[in-house]
Scaffold this motif. Sequence first.
Motif, short mmCIF file in Angstrom:
data_model
loop_
_atom_site.label_atom_id
_atom_site.label_comp_id
_atom_site.label_asym_id
_atom_site.label_seq_id
_atom_site.Cartn_x
_atom_site.Cartn_y
_atom_site.Cartn_z
N GLY A 94 -4.93 -0.10 12.85
CA GLY A 94 -6.96 -0.96 13.24
C GLY A 94 -7.53 -1.05 11.85
O GLY A 94 -8.27 -1.39 12.18
N THR A 95 -7.98 0.38 11.42
CA THR A 95 -8.82 0.79 11.03
C THR A 95 -8.31 0.49 9.33
O THR A 95 -9.43 -0.18 8.72
N ALA A 96 -7.36 0.04 8.89
CA ALA A 96 -7.37 -0.06 8.22
C ALA A 96 -7.15 -1.07 7.46
O ALA A 96 -8.08 -1.95 6.51
N ALA A 97 -7.03 -2.60 8.59
CA ALA A 97 -7.04 -3.63 8.15
C ALA A 97 -8.62 -4.45 8.60
O ALA A 97 -9.60 -4.91 7.97
N ALA A 98 -9.44 -3.17 9.15
CA ALA A 98 -10.97 -3.32 9.81
C ALA A 98 -11.55 -2.53 7.84
O ALA A 98 -12.67 -3.32 7.16
N LEU A 99 -10.95 -2.29 7.42
CA LEU A 99 -11.59 -1.80 6.21
C LEU A 99 -10.91 -2.89 4.68
O LEU A 99 -11.70 -3.51 3.89
N GLY A 100 -10.03 -3.46 5.30
CA GLY A 100 -9.44 -4.47 4.32
C GLY A 100 -10.87 -6.05 5.06
O GLY A 100 -10.76 -6.65 3.72
N LEU A 101 -11.12 -6.05 5.97
CA LEU A 101 -11.89 -7.21 6.65
C LEU A 101 -13.78 -6.84 5.45
O LEU A 101 -14.24 -7.17 5.45
N ALA A 102 -13.41 -5.22 5.24
CA ALA A 102 -14.67 -5.41 4.99
C ALA A 102 -15.06 -5.98 3.98
O ALA A 102 -15.76 -6.16 3.12
N SER A 103 -13.84 -5.49 2.86
CA SER A 103 -13.95 -6.02 1.91
C SER A 103 -13.84 -7.64 1.71
O SER A 103 -14.37 -8.13 0.32
N LEU A 104 -13.07 -7.98 2.17
CA LEU A 104 -13.33 -9.67 2.14
C LEU A 104 -14.34 -10.42 2.60
O LEU A 104 -14.87 -11.71 1.74
N LEU A 105 -15.06 -9.50 3.31
CA LEU A 105 -16.57 -10.30 3.40
C LEU A 105 -17.94 -9.92 2.68
O LEU A 105 -19.14 -9.71 3.06
N GLY A 106 -17.51 -9.11 1.31
CA GLY A 106 -18.30 -8.76 0.05
C GLY A 106 -18.58 -7.69 0.27
O GLY A 106 -19.59 -7.04 -1.32
N GLY A 107 -17.45 -6.66 1.00
CA GLY A 107 -17.65 -5.25 -0.18
C GLY A 107 -16.56 -5.09 -1.10
O GLY A 107 -16.00 -5.74 -1.45
N PRO A 108 -16.64 -3.91 -1.95
CA PRO A 108 -16.26 -3.70 -2.93
C PRO A 108 -14.54 -3.98 -2.91
O PRO A 108 -14.32 -3.06 -1.45
N PRO A 109 -13.47 -3.44 -3.63
CA PRO A 109 -12.29 -3.97 -2.91
C PRO A 109 -11.82 -2.49 -3.49
O PRO A 109 -12.97 -1.39 -3.57
N GLY A 110 -11.43 -2.30 -2.62
CA GLY A 110 -9.75 -0.64 -3.16
C GLY A 110 -10.73 0.01 -1.95
O GLY A 110 -11.18 1.70 -2.45
N VAL A 111 -11.27 -0.17 -1.23
CA VAL A 111 -12.27 0.79 0.11
C VAL A 111 -10.14 1.54 0.13
O VAL A 111 -9.70 1.58 1.35
N GLY A 112 -11.19 3.53 0.50
CA GLY A 112 -10.22 3.80 1.17
C GLY A 112 -8.74 4.71 -0.10
O GLY A 112 -9.23 4.53 -1.08
N LEU A 113 -8.46 6.19 0.47
CA LEU A 113 -7.90 7.38 -0.37
C LEU A 113 -6.22 6.68 -0.41
O LEU A 113 -5.64 5.85 0.32
N ASP A 114 -5.72 7.05 -1.29
CA ASP A 114 -4.43 6.87 -1.89
C ASP A 114 -3.46 8.33 -0.85
O ASP A 114 -2.31 7.78 -0.23
N THR A 115 -4.45 9.06 -0.29
CA THR A 115 -3.98 10.36 0.90
C THR A 115 -3.42 9.45 1.93
O THR A 115 -2.47 9.84 3.44
N MET A 116 -3.72 8.37 1.91
CA MET A 116 -3.84 7.51 3.13
C MET A 116 -2.26 7.07 3.04
O MET A 116 -1.86 6.41 4.25
N VAL A 117 -1.06 7.01 2.16
CA VAL A 117 -0.04 6.72 2.39
C VAL A 117 0.28 7.60 3.51
O VAL A 117 2.11 7.23 4.77
N TYR A 118 0.30 8.52 4.23
CA TYR A 118 0.58 9.11 5.32
C TYR A 118 0.94 7.94 7.07
O TYR A 118 1.40 8.37 7.63
N LEU A 119 -0.03 7.53 6.61
CA LEU A 119 0.11 5.92 8.06
C LEU A 119 1.79 5.78 7.94
O LEU A 119 1.80 5.02 9.35
N LEU A 120 2.32 6.31 6.92
CA LEU A 120 4.13 5.55 7.16
C LEU A 120 4.22 6.69 8.14
O LEU A 120 5.39 6.06 8.85
N VAL A 121 3.46 7.88 7.80
CA VAL A 121 5.37 8.58 8.96
C VAL A 121 4.99 7.58 10.30
O VAL A 121 5.20 8.20 11.01
N LEU A 122 3.30 6.79 10.92
CA LEU A 122 3.07 6.75 12.00
C LEU A 122 4.23 4.95 12.07
O LEU A 122 4.63 5.61 13.36
#
Length: 379
Positions: free
Chosen positions: A79-107
């Motif tokens: 849900g947090t990742a989707a919120a960051l994506g929506l922020a980018s769609l609404l005019g924010g900068p692209p590519g928000v987030g770190l590569d480290t967040m790949v750990y979400l695959l564990v979930l």
Amino acid sequence: MTPDTLNSLWAEPRAADAPGRVPRDRVLVGVVTVTALLEGVLRDDVAWRPFATVVAVGLAPVLLWRRSHPLACVVVAFGTAAALGLASLLGGPPGVGLDTMVYLLVLVHALVRWGSGREIVIGLTVVTVAAAIGTVADYTGPADVIGGLAVLAAAAGGAAFRYRAESARRAVEQSRTQERVGLARELHDIVAHHVSAIAVQAQAGRATAGQRPGAALDALAAIEGEASRTLAEMRAMVRVLRDGAPAQDAPRPGVADLVSLARRAPAPAVDVELPEDMGELPPQVDAAVYRLAQEALTNALRHARDASRVEIRVVEGAGRLRLRVTDDGRTDPARPVGHGFGLLGMTERVQLLGGTLRAGPAPGGGWAVDAELPTKARR
């Protein structure tokens, strides 16, 4: 996917063997936190770098609850990742987030491995929506395909581990069921033998009560002894069934106990012949021979008319053990050959050990039971 499959998946319960929080979970959170901090400090091409670093570090503790609350962890993280994506769609900068967040695959892996069917369906829906928003917000070509394959691989890995664990659990459950069936067969043999002996003693006591009161008292004493032994053996067997202890904890008399079995038997007399130099038998064969002889003796007490003697012979040789139980009584013409729970249980017991059993009228009169078992029985 058919409606029946969907309904089955939706009704799937949670995995029953989910472990609690273990030390390696805290190690994983620590490694993820340190990695996210290092990436946030060392990389200068990350949009909203302080905010992205705080998000990556703040979501790391969610890993601690991935087994106990898999759906909640997926909803919070993706849900947090989707919120960051929506922020980018609404005019924010692209590519928000770190590569480290790949750990979400564990979930994702934990959701499929430990969650219930409805949690898996809802959670994967949230993951799909978050992935779609992220792809639209920051499409990078083939790299997004690789990301989608990584999500599928995490889900497939969770499903594979779940299936393997479930198969192992079912195998153990099947083994326990087979043990319970064996104990039920043992219980039948015990009760049938002792109750038959009690019935014979009661008939003898009733027949002699008028002329020989002393003999009737002896019969009552024998009945009391048989009843006490029956209760003791039944309690031991039921204790194993109730407590879920291994079947090996149940009493297991063997070939050497056939002599005491013969001594306790009421009329007719029982003659036992055992090999003098019999080697050590596998426990399952040793117990099976005793139970087969006990059941054959029980049948003789029940059905052999005017029998004066029962003979139990055990012969070992050439990797085989042979048991022969015969009586000299007259067989009941109404008694069908090969029917009844006693003979059925004897046949099942012998077949499980890779042996053979024959039961029926003997050529010279009476009834005979012949069993042959390998001394190296298959497990």
